[in-house]
Design an enzyme around this catalytic site. Structure first.
Site, PDB file in Angstrom:
ATOM      1  N   ASP A 102     -22.488 -47.122  75.241  1.00  0.00           N
ATOM      2  CA  ASP A 102     -23.837 -46.601  75.403  1.00  0.00           C
ATOM      3  C   ASP A 102     -23.783 -45.094  75.094  1.00  0.00           C
ATOM      4  O   ASP A 102     -23.735 -44.697  73.932  1.00  0.00           O
ATOM      5  CB  ASP A 102     -24.245 -46.903  76.853  1.00  0.00           C
ATOM      6  CG  ASP A 102     -25.728 -46.746  77.117  1.00  0.00           C
ATOM      7  OD1 ASP A 102     -26.273 -45.701  76.762  1.00  0.00           O
ATOM      8  OD2 ASP A 102     -26.333 -47.654  77.687  1.00  0.00           O
ATOM      9  N   PHE A 151     -32.672 -53.513  77.769  1.00  0.00           N
ATOM     10  CA  PHE A 151     -31.852 -53.840  78.934  1.00  0.00           C
ATOM     11  C   PHE A 151     -31.250 -55.223  78.712  1.00  0.00           C
ATOM     12  O   PHE A 151     -31.916 -56.232  78.876  1.00  0.00           O
ATOM     13  CB  PHE A 151     -32.691 -53.819  80.212  1.00  0.00           C
ATOM     14  CG  PHE A 151     -31.864 -53.570  81.428  1.00  0.00           C
ATOM     15  CD1 PHE A 151     -30.710 -54.304  81.677  1.00  0.00           C
ATOM     16  CD2 PHE A 151     -32.217 -52.579  82.332  1.00  0.00           C
ATOM     17  CE1 PHE A 151     -29.923 -54.067  82.779  1.00  0.00           C
ATOM     18  CE2 PHE A 151     -31.437 -52.333  83.450  1.00  0.00           C
ATOM     19  CZ  PHE A 151     -30.288 -53.077  83.678  1.00  0.00           C
ATOM     20  N   VAL A 152     -30.006 -55.267  78.295  1.00  0.00           N
ATOM     21  CA  VAL A 152     -29.380 -56.549  77.966  1.00  0.00           C
ATOM     22  C   VAL A 152     -28.446 -57.009  79.085  1.00  0.00           C
ATOM     23  O   VAL A 152     -27.740 -56.199  79.692  1.00  0.00           O
ATOM     24  CB  VAL A 152     -28.622 -56.489  76.620  1.00  0.00           C
ATOM     25  CG1 VAL A 152     -29.612 -56.447  75.463  1.00  0.00           C
ATOM     26  CG2 VAL A 152     -27.671 -55.302  76.542  1.00  0.00           C
TER      27      VAL A 152
HETATM   28  C1  PRP Z   1     -20.593 -50.280  81.146  1.00  0.00           C
HETATM   29  C2  PRP Z   1     -19.665 -50.631  79.996  1.00  0.00           C
HETATM   30  C3  PRP Z   1     -18.926 -49.356  79.753  1.00  0.00           C
HETATM   31  C4  PRP Z   1     -19.950 -48.300  80.098  1.00  0.00           C
HETATM   32  C5  PRP Z   1     -20.553 -47.813  78.820  1.00  0.00           C
HETATM   33  O1  PRP Z   1     -19.895 -50.434  82.333  1.00  0.00           O
HETATM   34  O2  PRP Z   1     -18.814 -51.689  80.319  1.00  0.00           O
HETATM   35  O3  PRP Z   1     -17.792 -49.233  80.578  1.00  0.00           O
HETATM   36  O4  PRP Z   1     -20.948 -48.912  80.921  1.00  0.00           O
HETATM   37  O5  PRP Z   1     -21.481 -46.815  79.077  1.00  0.00           O
HETATM   38  P1  PRP Z   1     -21.312 -45.344  78.499  1.00  0.00           P
HETATM   39  O6  PRP Z   1     -21.030 -45.465  77.043  1.00  0.00           O
HETATM   40  O7  PRP Z   1     -22.687 -44.737  78.772  1.00  0.00           O
HETATM   41  O8  PRP Z   1     -20.238 -44.635  79.251  1.00  0.00           O
HETATM   42  P2  PRP Z   1     -20.594 -50.448  83.771  1.00  0.00           P
HETATM   43  O9  PRP Z   1     -20.541 -49.081  84.361  1.00  0.00           O
HETATM   44  O10 PRP Z   1     -21.949 -51.079  83.659  1.00  0.00           O
HETATM   45  O11 PRP Z   1     -19.597 -51.352  84.637  1.00  0.00           O
HETATM   46  P3  PRP Z   1     -19.275 -52.934  84.548  1.00  0.00           P
HETATM   47  O12 PRP Z   1     -18.537 -53.146  83.252  1.00  0.00           O
HETATM   48  O13 PRP Z   1     -18.427 -53.213  85.733  1.00  0.00           O
HETATM   49  O14 PRP Z   1     -20.602 -53.667  84.573  1.00  0.00           O
END
Ligand code: PRP
Length: 179
Positions: A102, A151-152
């Protein structure tokens, strides 16, 4: 389709076909190298297990857990390491496997951290890439799909820990997260 979803963005079949393609590319690029495949918990767990089982070349497995609290929402990009690797990576070829990129904060932090340990290489394999949300520059070496800024959920991705086990990826209805 789950009633909380507006639509299905990627079907189980579409994801499966792309996972096979990514596995074939990884097999070709890492033939004879036994890369260390690093799963970033929790969102990438289904992608990771499907990808690794689709690969034919030998690989090793390890897991990391990162807390990216606030990382996408503010400008600090603060990232915290909750669980580190169980092995040394000096001289190893490392592939970080993520569900989604992201802002790029999490992966750029991880890349920096792992590079400081003297690996032979560090590459990123991500199923989804929300390029339009990028704050810090970050290239995805093995990308499944470009992802619109929606929001996926599903196939590992959650909203408040829900929907991770859906076998496809869908767009969550606004009414679910705006109530
Ligand atoms: C998500 C994804 C990445 C991060 C990406 O994890 O797995 O680790 O967000 O976002 P960024 O590019 O803005 O840093 P999340 O924090 O949702 O944790 P999860 O994998 O346990 O759901």
């Amino acid at each position: 389709m789950h009633p909380d979803l507006e639509s299905i963005m990627l079907s189980q079949e579409t994801i499966g076909a792309r996972v096979q393609e990514l596995a074939a590319r990884l097999d070709a690029d890492y033939a004879g190298k036994t890369p260390l495949m690093v799963c970033i918990l929790k969102g990438s767990v289904f992608f990771y297990t499907d990808l690794l089982r689709a690969m034919k070349e030998p690989v090793e497995l390890d897991f990391m857990s990162i807390s990216s609290y606030g990382a996408s929402a503010n400008t600090s990009g603060e990232v915290r390491l909750l669980k580190d690797l169980g092995c040394k990576i000096e001289g190893r070829d490392v592939v970080i496997v993520e569900d989604i990129v992201d802002s790029g904060y999490t992966l750029s932090y991880l890349k920096r951290l792992l590079h400081s340990r003297g690996p032979a290489s560090v590459r990123i394999c991500a199923l989804l890439d929300k390029v339009s949300r990028r704050v810090v520059p970050l290239d995805v070496d093995y990308k499944g799909f470009d992802c619109a800024d929606e929001f996926v959920v599903g196939y590992g991705l959650d909203y408040a820990e829900r929907y991770r086990t859906l076998p496809y990826i869908g767009i969550l209805k606004r009414s679910v997260y705006e109530k």
